[in-house]
Design an enzyme around this catalytic site. Structure first.
Site, short mmCIF file in Angstrom:
data_model
loop_
_atom_site.label_atom_id
_atom_site.label_comp_id
_atom_site.label_asym_id
_atom_site.label_seq_id
_atom_site.Cartn_x
_atom_site.Cartn_y
_atom_site.Cartn_z
N ASP A 54 -9.21 14.13 -4.31
CA ASP A 54 -8.83 12.78 -4.71
C ASP A 54 -8.89 12.65 -6.24
O ASP A 54 -7.91 12.37 -6.92
CB ASP A 54 -9.81 11.84 -3.98
CG ASP A 54 -9.89 10.43 -4.52
OD1 ASP A 54 -9.29 10.13 -5.55
OD2 ASP A 54 -10.59 9.60 -3.89
N ASP A 87 -10.88 18.55 0.10
CA ASP A 87 -10.76 18.52 1.57
C ASP A 87 -9.34 18.89 1.94
O ASP A 87 -8.47 19.00 1.07
CB ASP A 87 -11.18 17.15 2.13
CG ASP A 87 -10.32 16.00 1.62
OD1 ASP A 87 -9.08 16.11 1.69
OD2 ASP A 87 -10.89 15.00 1.12
N ARG A 138 -2.74 1.01 -4.44
CA ARG A 138 -2.46 -0.44 -4.49
C ARG A 138 -2.69 -0.93 -5.92
O ARG A 138 -3.38 -0.27 -6.69
CB ARG A 138 -3.44 -1.20 -3.59
CG ARG A 138 -3.41 -0.84 -2.15
CD ARG A 138 -4.43 -1.69 -1.39
NE ARG A 138 -5.55 -0.95 -0.90
CZ ARG A 138 -6.72 -1.46 -0.54
NH1 ARG A 138 -6.92 -2.77 -0.66
NH2 ARG A 138 -7.69 -0.72 -0.08
N ASP A 186 -5.71 8.26 -7.05
CA ASP A 186 -6.14 9.20 -5.99
C ASP A 186 -5.01 10.21 -5.82
O ASP A 186 -3.85 9.83 -5.62
CB ASP A 186 -6.39 8.42 -4.69
CG ASP A 186 -6.79 9.32 -3.51
OD1 ASP A 186 -6.51 10.54 -3.55
OD2 ASP A 186 -7.37 8.79 -2.54
N HIS A 211 -6.53 16.11 1.25
CA HIS A 211 -6.08 16.01 -0.14
C HIS A 211 -5.37 17.27 -0.61
O HIS A 211 -4.45 17.21 -1.42
CB HIS A 211 -7.27 15.66 -1.06
CG HIS A 211 -7.64 14.21 -0.99
ND1 HIS A 211 -8.59 13.73 -0.12
CD2 HIS A 211 -7.16 13.13 -1.66
CE1 HIS A 211 -8.68 12.42 -0.27
NE2 HIS A 211 -7.83 12.02 -1.19
N LYS A 245 -6.15 -0.65 -8.09
CA LYS A 245 -7.09 0.26 -7.44
C LYS A 245 -7.14 1.56 -8.24
O LYS A 245 -6.38 1.76 -9.19
CB LYS A 245 -6.65 0.54 -5.99
CG LYS A 245 -6.87 -0.63 -5.05
CD LYS A 245 -8.25 -0.62 -4.41
CE LYS A 245 -8.35 0.44 -3.33
NZ LYS A 245 -9.71 0.53 -2.76
N CYS A 247 -3.92 11.96 -3.48
CA CYS A 247 -3.07 11.97 -2.28
C CYS A 247 -1.85 11.08 -2.45
O CYS A 247 -0.82 11.32 -1.83
CB CYS A 247 -3.86 11.60 -1.03
SG CYS A 247 -4.28 9.86 -0.86
N TYR A 248 -1.96 10.06 -3.31
CA TYR A 248 -0.80 9.19 -3.52
C TYR A 248 0.29 9.86 -4.34
O TYR A 248 1.39 9.31 -4.47
CB TYR A 248 -1.23 7.86 -4.16
CG TYR A 248 -2.09 7.04 -3.22
CD1 TYR A 248 -1.55 6.56 -2.02
CD2 TYR A 248 -3.42 6.79 -3.48
CE1 TYR A 248 -2.33 5.86 -1.13
CE2 TYR A 248 -4.21 6.07 -2.59
CZ TYR A 248 -3.66 5.61 -1.41
OH TYR A 248 -4.43 4.92 -0.53
N HIS A 265 0.85 -1.19 0.00
CA HIS A 265 0.00 0.00 0.00
C HIS A 265 0.89 1.25 0.00
O HIS A 265 1.90 1.30 0.69
CB HIS A 265 -0.86 -0.07 1.27
CG HIS A 265 -1.84 1.04 1.43
ND1 HIS A 265 -1.47 2.33 1.76
CD2 HIS A 265 -3.19 1.06 1.32
CE1 HIS A 265 -2.56 3.08 1.84
NE2 HIS A 265 -3.60 2.34 1.57
#
Lengths: 339, 436
Positions: free
Chosen positions: B366, B373, B261, B267, B376, B264, B269-270, B219
């Protein structure tokens, strides 16, 4: 960190303020010590402020009573992310010996709308640990239900692994993975669980005993969807710490060759072949021909070194990772022709 | 069951294709609008972001009740975002922040999620990083270091790992936040770092990334945490870094952004959690510097530190140069071909962040269709900074124009990737805590 309103907030409609409840008349609520001018102040709803003020009163006085227990439930419903409330609730449970099955049911209700909250899963572990092996079936059922809503819920999977390791219940786990992969062969969490079962189940004999059948299963999955990264990674994982067997198993190189010969969705096949070569695999002429057949006009003549040729093809067909493939190429031993 | 009405493919395929449709549609729109509109779309809307951030620092609505145990986090997300944007907080807000976070500090050490809450490792990390992002003597001296040390010791599990709070969960997050805080506050000692490396090592999975617990799935968030902690304790070499790199490069998808991951969804934030892994490796580890024809004989010294780690100051002092994250080593460290370019596609990631993650009205998110938010906003901006500065051999110089997507005014402050703190605030804190 994510959370929504608990479904128990349904009850909030007819909620009587704590200040009007006779059983709380002897308690002086303690307001939050935010100071005169806090930053990130939250415009709390009145029932939130009130509940937390009464919570602080019982928490600071360490009152482990049944009314405190009820109050933690209300506070958790208002914010399931408040770990202090959960912690105090555990202390009360320890003191009052409240019913643990009821506790599981409570956690289950909170989980419905907060399935990605750390606290409830930690709390559930604590309860299930107290219940011991008798809780196995219920807990496996519970995670199964949660995973039916989101088959990749990270917390649910971690919890399920804990249940298996701490309480047992391995019997049907490989079948369960099989079912989930049947529903969605791209579900990497199910692949990860499969790896967990194959390597750790006390019933299956371990990775080496399982390897042969797992390789066959994985190769079938790869051939069905060669663009699916999960089985490729799983296949490599089956030979973790045994690179020698990996490069010497003809099924590995031949699945690469098969995918390459289709001339589509072959990035993982090339990437796997590159890894094989880097670890000492000696490719036959067939592989060279398959790589040459992939050569695009813009990539120019391919290097006589097969590793370098693979990197060159990958630079073109996987431009997002162009720098990575260049770097991989720079790390290849500067040998003369592989022939 | 209902073959006529059932959309094609598995759940994973359907969700992925919906996201990809949205993203492609937006990229298509971008490609078809006039250059002036394109320029506007690629512009970081600084003014709106600052406005959104400052509003949250001043007042949050009732929906934030669900984050009532995460208030130091909200402070960090906002203050770090402001620092990335090069904005300063006025003296009044600064004082109020210090005052508020002091109320979250437990009398026995560590910070809780709000006043009167139990101390928690994650909120301790957030509070410490928020105060460092604020900077200044008053802010830094408000941290009770010896008490934080006591708290960290209490969170240490006999296995070597850390618990999030008293009797709380053990995971890689806890290990990172503990080691990060101890290191930056200069209170890391042998006792705290004992065996923590073994735990993190046991969380590296067959895929190459790192999981939250042994056995779980690789992750992005945990991979960042695990690697950053291993770097701080000087044990990154124990990880299979080739496998880790081979995993993380494949987390960048056709959208340009990163997924957390395998298989998936992307997003924003990654961008930091996964993009930051490249920054960690590039700046702190010699592996990226392994070149067939070494540019420099110092190759072996490229890692963050080649001495035995005993204290936090040792970790960051490097070979004794005044510049801790030694750019000196870095210069010779990078692979020869296409020198200084990162191993991921920085421009594609910036495009995702600016076009898909950015809410033009302020804040980041995201993905498309998701609300902005503060979390993020913080990690998308951190990821953007990582991208812009990823070409640099020397973090003190400005990014090259071709490394920055959109107008050059998009450039953010550089971060120290291990702590995710703006670099000059890190230097200030490091100097401050080395003195005392």
């Amino acid at each position: 960190m994510e959370s929504d309103e608990g479904d128990e907030q349904q009850q909030e409609a007819e909620r009587l303020p704590l200040s009007q409840r006779p059983e709380w008349s002897d308690v002086t609520p303690i307001p939050q010590d935010d100071g005169p001018n806090p930053v990130v102040p939250i415009a709390y709803k009145p029932e939130f402020s009130e509940t937390m003020s009464y919570f602080r009163a019982v928490y600071y006085s360490d009152e482990r009573s049944s009314r405190s227990f009820q109050l933690t439930k209300e506070a958790i419903c208002l914010n399931p992310g408040n770990y202090t409330v959960w912690h105090f609730r555990r202390q009360i449970i320890e003191t009052l010996h409240t019913d643990l099955q009821d506790e599981l049911a409570f956690v289950g209700r909170i989980a419905k709308s907060n399935s990605k909250n750390y606290q409830l899963w930690h709390h559930r572990r604590w309860v299930a640990e107290k219940l011991g092996t008798g809780a196995v079936n219920k807990e496996l059922q519970f995670t199964k239900k949660m995973l039916s809503l989101d088959a990749k819920n990270y917390h649910a999977w971690s919890y399920r692994q804990w249940v298996l390791q701490a309480l047992g219940g391995w019997e049907d786990e490989l079948d369960y993975c099989q079912i989930l992969l049947g529903e969605d062969i791209f579900n990497n969490s199910a692949w990860n669980q499969r790896y967990f079962v194959v390597t750790r189940s006390p019933l299956l004999g371990g990775l080496i005993a399982m390897r042969d059948s797992e390789v066959n299963f994985t190769i079938e999955a790869i051939l069905g969807n060669p663009e699916n990264e999960s089985p490729w990674r799983y296949l490599r994982g089956l030979y973790k710490d045994d690179t020698e067997s990996w490069i010497n198993d003809p099924r590995i190189s031949s699945v690469c060759l098969k995918v390459l010969s289709t001339k589509s969705n072959y990035v993982f096949a090339l990437s796997t072949l590159l890894d094989l070569i880097c670890h000492g695999f000696r490719p036959s002429e067939e592989f060279r021909e398959a790589i040459n057949a992939l050569n695009t006009p813009d990539s120019g003549p391919l290097d006589s070194d097969l590793g370098r040729a693979i990197c060159r093809v990958l630079e073109c067909v996987d431009p997002l990772r162009c720098n990575y493939w260049l770097w991989r190429k720079s790390k290849l031993p500067l040998t003369v022709s592989s022939q | 069951m209902e073959p006529d009405r059932e959309p094609r493919g598995t759940v994973t395929q359907r969700e992925q294709s919906m996201v990809l449709n949205d993203v492609n549609m937006l990229y298509h729109i971008y490609a078809s609008v006039p250059p002036l509109a394109q320029k506007l779309m690629m512009e970081l809307q600084r003014k709106n972001h600052v406005e959104y951030l400052l509003r949250g620092l001043q007042q949050l609505g009732p929906s934030f009740c669900s984050l009532d145990a995460n208030r130091p986090w909200i402070c960090y997300w906002i203050l770090h975002s402001m620092a990335l944007l090069g904005e300063f907080i006025d003296a009044d807000l600064e004082d109020r922040t210090i005052e508020f976070l002091s109320r979250c500090q437990d009398p026995n050490g560590g910070y809780g999620g709000g006043p009167g809450q139990m101390p928690h490792l994650a909120t301790t990390y957030a509070a410490v990083n928020a105060l460092i992002s604020l900077g200044g003597e008053k802010s830094l001296s408000s941290i009770n270091r010896s008490k934080v040390y006591t708290f960290l010791k209490c969170m240490k599990d006999p296995s070597g790992a850390f618990r999030m709070h008293d009797a709380g969960e053990i995971d890689v997050r806890a290990c990172y936040t503990a080691i990060s805080v101890a290191s930056i506050l200069n209170i890391l000692d042998d006792e705290l770092l004992q065996n923590v490396g073994n735990y993190i090592l046991s969380c590296q999975t067959y895929e190459g990334g790192i999981a939250g617990e042994p056995g779980s799935e690789a992750h992005g968030g945990y991979t960042f945490c695990g690697l950053a902690a291993m770097i701080l304790i000087n044990e990154a070499d124990r990880l299979d870094l080739d496998a880790l790199i081979g995993w993380v490069v494949f987390r960048q998808g056709v959208e340009g952004g990163f997924q957390g991951r395998t298989n998936k969804l992307v997003d924003g934030c990654y961008s930091f959690w996964q993009g930051g892994v490249f920054a960690l490796l590039r700046r702190f580890h010699s592996i990226i510097g392994e070149s067939p024809t070494p540019v420099d004989q110092r190759g072996a010294e490229c890692s963050i530190d080649n001495t035995q780690t005993t204290t936090a100051s040792d970790v960051s002092e490097g070979d004794g140069s005044s510049d801790e994250i030694s750019s000196q080593g870095d210069e010779h460290c990078h692979f020869q071909h296409r020198e200084r370019e990162p191993l991921f596609h920085s421009i594609a990631l910036q495009r995702y962040l600016l076009l898909c993650s950015q809410d033009p009205g302020g804040g980041l998110r995201d993905k498309l269709r998701k609300p902005r938010d503060y979390y993020h906003t913080c990690y998308c901006l951190s990821g953007l900074s990582i991208c812009q500065h990823s070409w640099l051999k020397d973090e003190d110089s400005s990014p090259l124009p071709h490394a920055v997507l959109g107008p050059y005014s998009n450039v953010l402050e550089p971060v120290h990737p291990v702590f995710n703190i703006v670099l000059d605030r890190y230097h200030e804190a490091h100097a401050f805590f080395s003195r005392s």
